[in-house]
Design a protein around this motif. Structure first.
Motif, PDB file in Angstrom:
ATOM      1  N   ARG A 171       0.815  -1.222   0.000  1.00  0.00           N
ATOM      2  CA  ARG A 171       0.000   0.000   0.000  1.00  0.00           C
ATOM      3  C   ARG A 171       0.844   1.265   0.000  1.00  0.00           C
ATOM      4  NH1 ARG A 171      -2.920   3.980   2.283  1.00  0.00           N
ATOM      5  NH2 ARG A 171      -1.847   4.010   4.289  1.00  0.00           N
ATOM      6  N   ALA A 172       1.908   1.291   0.797  1.00  0.00           N
ATOM      7  CA  ALA A 172       2.760   2.480   0.843  1.00  0.00           C
ATOM      8  C   ALA A 172       3.424   2.725  -0.514  1.00  0.00           C
ATOM      9  CB  ALA A 172       3.817   2.327   1.934  1.00  0.00           C
ATOM     10  N   GLN A 173       3.916   1.663  -1.139  1.00  0.00           N
ATOM     11  CA  GLN A 173       4.518   1.801  -2.469  1.00  0.00           C
ATOM     12  C   GLN A 173       3.487   2.220  -3.499  1.00  0.00           C
ATOM     13  OE1 GLN A 173       6.078  -2.231  -2.725  1.00  0.00           O
ATOM     14  NE2 GLN A 173       8.184  -1.496  -2.552  1.00  0.00           N
ATOM     15  N   LEU A 174       2.289   1.652  -3.380  1.00  0.00           N
ATOM     16  CA  LEU A 174       1.249   1.938  -4.363  1.00  0.00           C
ATOM     17  C   LEU A 174       0.795   3.384  -4.278  1.00  0.00           C
ATOM     18  CD1 LEU A 174      -0.652   0.941  -6.574  1.00  0.00           C
ATOM     19  CD2 LEU A 174      -2.237   0.193  -4.782  1.00  0.00           C
ATOM     20  N   ARG A 175       0.683   3.916  -3.052  1.00  0.00           N
ATOM     21  CA  ARG A 175       0.262   5.317  -2.900  1.00  0.00           C
ATOM     22  C   ARG A 175       1.220   6.243  -3.639  1.00  0.00           C
ATOM     23  NH1 ARG A 175      -0.193   7.462   3.115  1.00  0.00           N
ATOM     24  NH2 ARG A 175       2.083   7.257   2.985  1.00  0.00           N
ATOM     25  N   VAL A 176       2.521   5.960  -3.540  1.00  0.00           N
ATOM     26  CA  VAL A 176       3.518   6.762  -4.251  1.00  0.00           C
ATOM     27  C   VAL A 176       3.430   6.509  -5.755  1.00  0.00           C
ATOM     28  CG1 VAL A 176       5.981   7.171  -4.563  1.00  0.00           C
ATOM     29  CG2 VAL A 176       5.063   6.826  -2.262  1.00  0.00           C
ATOM     30  N   ALA A 177       3.259   5.240  -6.142  1.00  0.00           N
ATOM     31  CA  ALA A 177       3.201   4.895  -7.564  1.00  0.00           C
ATOM     32  C   ALA A 177       2.008   5.541  -8.252  1.00  0.00           C
ATOM     33  CB  ALA A 177       3.151   3.380  -7.735  1.00  0.00           C
ATOM     34  N   LEU A 178       0.876   5.645  -7.540  1.00  0.00           N
ATOM     35  CA  LEU A 178      -0.304   6.284  -8.134  1.00  0.00           C
ATOM     36  C   LEU A 178      -0.036   7.752  -8.435  1.00  0.00           C
ATOM     37  CD1 LEU A 178      -3.201   4.753  -5.990  1.00  0.00           C
ATOM     38  CD2 LEU A 178      -2.472   4.109  -8.298  1.00  0.00           C
ATOM     39  N   ASN A 179       0.716   8.408  -7.556  1.00  0.00           N
ATOM     40  CA  ASN A 179       1.104   9.789  -7.844  1.00  0.00           C
ATOM     41  C   ASN A 179       1.994   9.867  -9.078  1.00  0.00           C
ATOM     42  OD1 ASN A 179      -0.282  11.055  -5.708  1.00  0.00           O
ATOM     43  ND2 ASN A 179       1.368  10.615  -4.268  1.00  0.00           N
ATOM     44  N   PRO A 199       7.045  15.439  -7.055  1.00  0.00           N
ATOM     45  CA  PRO A 199       8.125  14.619  -6.480  1.00  0.00           C
ATOM     46  C   PRO A 199       8.321  14.817  -4.987  1.00  0.00           C
ATOM     47  CG  PRO A 199       8.797  15.474  -8.607  1.00  0.00           C
ATOM     48  CD  PRO A 199       7.481  16.125  -8.286  1.00  0.00           C
ATOM     49  N   ALA A 200       7.940  15.980  -4.445  1.00  0.00           N
ATOM     50  CA  ALA A 200       8.075  16.212  -3.004  1.00  0.00           C
ATOM     51  C   ALA A 200       7.165  15.297  -2.196  1.00  0.00           C
ATOM     52  CB  ALA A 200       7.763  17.669  -2.675  1.00  0.00           C
ATOM     53  N   LEU A 201       6.097  14.797  -2.814  1.00  0.00           N
ATOM     54  CA  LEU A 201       5.158  13.943  -2.086  1.00  0.00           C
ATOM     55  C   LEU A 201       5.748  12.585  -1.763  1.00  0.00           C
ATOM     56  CD1 LEU A 201       1.862  14.701  -4.040  1.00  0.00           C
ATOM     57  CD2 LEU A 201       2.789  15.830  -2.015  1.00  0.00           C
ATOM     58  N   LYS A 202       6.872  12.245  -2.375  1.00  0.00           N
ATOM     59  CA  LYS A 202       7.514  10.962  -2.065  1.00  0.00           C
ATOM     60  C   LYS A 202       7.984  10.930  -0.620  1.00  0.00           C
ATOM     61  CE  LYS A 202      10.987   7.736  -3.833  1.00  0.00           C
ATOM     62  NZ  LYS A 202      12.006   7.477  -4.872  1.00  0.00           N
ATOM     63  N   LYS A 203       8.358  12.104  -0.075  1.00  0.00           N
ATOM     64  CA  LYS A 203       8.857  12.163   1.298  1.00  0.00           C
ATOM     65  C   LYS A 203       7.935  12.944   2.229  1.00  0.00           C
ATOM     66  CE  LYS A 203      13.713  11.862  -0.127  1.00  0.00           C
ATOM     67  NZ  LYS A 203      15.042  12.511  -0.086  1.00  0.00           N
ATOM     68  N   TYR A 204       6.956  13.665   1.667  1.00  0.00           N
ATOM     69  CA  TYR A 204       6.108  14.516   2.498  1.00  0.00           C
ATOM     70  C   TYR A 204       4.650  14.293   2.149  1.00  0.00           C
ATOM     71  CZ  TYR A 204       3.884  18.738   4.315  1.00  0.00           C
ATOM     72  OH  TYR A 204       3.048  19.609   4.961  1.00  0.00           O
ATOM     73  N   HIS A 213      -5.442   9.647  -3.991  1.00  0.00           N
ATOM     74  CA  HIS A 213      -4.603   8.451  -4.114  1.00  0.00           C
ATOM     75  C   HIS A 213      -4.343   7.804  -2.760  1.00  0.00           C
ATOM     76  CE1 HIS A 213      -2.934  10.059  -8.184  1.00  0.00           C
ATOM     77  NE2 HIS A 213      -4.115   9.483  -8.306  1.00  0.00           N
ATOM     78  N   ASP A 214      -4.323   8.611  -1.709  1.00  0.00           N
ATOM     79  CA  ASP A 214      -4.161   8.060  -0.367  1.00  0.00           C
ATOM     80  C   ASP A 214      -5.300   7.087  -0.054  1.00  0.00           C
ATOM     81  OD1 ASP A 214      -3.260   7.595   2.156  1.00  0.00           O
ATOM     82  OD2 ASP A 214      -3.771   9.566   2.958  1.00  0.00           O
ATOM     83  N   VAL A 215      -6.534   7.529  -0.295  1.00  0.00           N
ATOM     84  CA  VAL A 215      -7.697   6.680  -0.030  1.00  0.00           C
ATOM     85  C   VAL A 215      -7.766   5.534  -1.039  1.00  0.00           C
ATOM     86  CG1 VAL A 215     -10.214   6.622   0.230  1.00  0.00           C
ATOM     87  CG2 VAL A 215      -8.929   8.657   0.938  1.00  0.00           C
ATOM     88  N   LEU A 216      -7.455   5.821  -2.306  1.00  0.00           N
ATOM     89  CA  LEU A 216      -7.534   4.804  -3.349  1.00  0.00           C
ATOM     90  C   LEU A 216      -6.577   3.649  -3.081  1.00  0.00           C
ATOM     91  CD1 LEU A 216      -8.673   3.905  -6.101  1.00  0.00           C
ATOM     92  CD2 LEU A 216      -6.909   5.330  -7.188  1.00  0.00           C
ATOM     93  N   SER A 217      -5.391   3.949  -2.542  1.00  0.00           N
ATOM     94  CA  SER A 217      -4.434   2.882  -2.247  1.00  0.00           C
ATOM     95  C   SER A 217      -4.968   1.940  -1.177  1.00  0.00           C
ATOM     96  CB  SER A 217      -3.087   3.481  -1.817  1.00  0.00           C
ATOM     97  OG  SER A 217      -3.210   4.206  -0.601  1.00  0.00           O
ATOM     98  N   HIS A 218      -5.760   2.462  -0.225  1.00  0.00           N
ATOM     99  CA  HIS A 218      -6.419   1.603   0.762  1.00  0.00           C
ATOM    100  C   HIS A 218      -7.317   0.595   0.063  1.00  0.00           C
ATOM    101  CE1 HIS A 218      -5.545   3.089   4.843  1.00  0.00           C
ATOM    102  NE2 HIS A 218      -5.406   4.285   4.297  1.00  0.00           N
TER     103      HIS A 218
END
Length: 392
Positions: A128-136, A267-272, A320-325
């Motif tokens: 899920r954590a990887q997917l949330r980033v991948a969706l972005n 790209p900043a969303l990868k860490k924040y 994407h946060d909710v979608l990854s769930h």
């Protein structure tokens, strides 16, 4: 055969999605100019109708394609999307009648849904954590296409306009089709899951695995937000002409500028993870489109399109946060198929609405309606933000 790294797999998927999105997102902006080469005296309503035909058909077929991906494989679903788009764009480029051009649009729509297919493929092996980033990042590839495609196609149109551009750009999804053979075939959903899925292709969830927002609400937010964005698209060329812009290349730049902002900021969303991203994004987007309609000048357009880009970043981060769930709690093909379909249906309606608004109002009217819809969505989601923030 040597195993392919996760980074390489994600890179191939993103490249393929960019190549398909370049054609899908770049060409419709200039649809009024393409239609005028096939028929004379094109009525204003026809731009909106032809604009939404591929979108509407993709909305109808994407959930079905998603369930087929869960059953028969995610790479095959990607190849179906890329191959169909290549055929559809090639036919559009060789069209000498409105009938053949319409058939090409139908093929593009029925075989579309490359974003849903890409996300489903990624969801089949990422956590899920990887997917949330991948969706972005899949959204990043779409925004990259929206920045580069209108500008490049606009410059080509300035040099030599014509339907041949469709055929030329059919090489992009065709390249993505061949590129997809480098991807490993991911596992299909276990047969045991297939026996307990409901009619919508989703597995039943217990209270512990339930995402913070119910699926109908998530799909509704996707639909409203997609409507708010897309309703401003079909007549942007005419809107820009009203402001005094003449060059197709410059118009293409302004059209893609909010998405350039997304490319710079995402790209900043990868860490924040920005707090209350969904509400803040919808609110900022609403403010930006309101002022694009209310007090537009060429100078102020830069500021308002910049603000629009910030709103896009935050809204997609929240969605994407909710979608990854949901994608990790149920069949990813079915989830992404429904999510993509919700956006496509609302986008199709937005195309029709844009034609009606311009026909009965002016080229600024779609921006007012987009603002109302975004403000409504922002304040509707506000009571749910505590649950969303607590699920991070």
């Amino acid at each position: 055969m040597r195993p392919v790294s996760v980074r390489t797999i994600v890179g191939i998927v993103l490249m393929g999605h960019y190549l398909s999105a370049f054609t899908v997102l770049g060409l419709p902006l200039f649809l009024p100019l393409f239609l005028s080469s096939l028929i004379t005296a094109v009525p204003a309503w026809m731009y909106g109708v032809f604009y939404i035909i591929p979108t509407l058909l993709t909305a109808v077929f994407t959930p079905w394609w998603g369930r087929m991906a869960d059953r028969y494989g995610y790479r095959l679903s990607l190849q179906r999307a890329y191959g169909g788009l290549a055929i559809g764009f090639f036919l559009a480029g060789v069209s000498q009648s409105i009938g053949l051009f319409l058939l090409a649009l139908f093929i593009q729509g029925i075989c579309g849904g490359a974003m849903g297919a890409s996300n489903a493929y990624l969801g089949s092996f990422l956590d899920r954590a990887q997917l949330r980033v991948a969706l972005n990042w899949t959204q990043f590839s779409a925004r990259l296409a929206m920045v580069t495609a209108p500008w490049v196609i606009g410059l080509v149109m300035d040099y030599k306009p014509g339907l041949y551009i469709y055929s030329l750009l059919s090489l992009f999804p065709l390249s993505a089709f061949f590129l997809s053979f480098l991807l490993p075939i991911t596992d299909k959903k276990p047969e045991s899951n297939a026996s307990i899925t409901g009619k919508n292709g989703l597995m039943p969830l217990d209270a512990e695995s339930m995402p913070p927002i119910k699926l109908p609400l998530l799909l509704g937010l996707q639909a409203v937000y997609s409507f708010s964005m897309v309703v401003t698209f079909p007549y942007f060329v005419l809107y820009a002409h009203k402001l005094g812009l003449k060059s197709n290349g410059v118009i293409g730049f302004f059209y893609g500028f909010p998405h350039l902002v997304y490319l710079m900021g995402m790209p900043a969303l990868k860490k924040y993870r920005p707090p209350n991203a969904l509400f803040n994004g919808l609110f900022l987007f609403a403010v930006s489109v309101l002022f694009q309609g209310y007090s537009p000048t060429i100078g102020s357009l830069v500021l308002f399109r910049l603000l629009m880009g910030v709103g896009i970043i935050l809204t997609y981060c929240g969605l994407h946060d909710v979608l990854s769930h949901w994608a990790k709690a149920a069949n990813s093909g079915a989830i992404f198929g429904q999510f993509d379909s919700a956006g496509k249906f609302s986008g199709a309606f937005a195309g029709l609405a844009a034609g009606f608004l311009v026909q009965n109002g002016n080229v600024f009217s779609p921006f007012y309606v987009a603002a109302v819809a975004s403000f409504a969505a922002a304040f509707f989601i506000l009571p749910y933000m505590k649950a969303v923030e607590g699920s991070a």
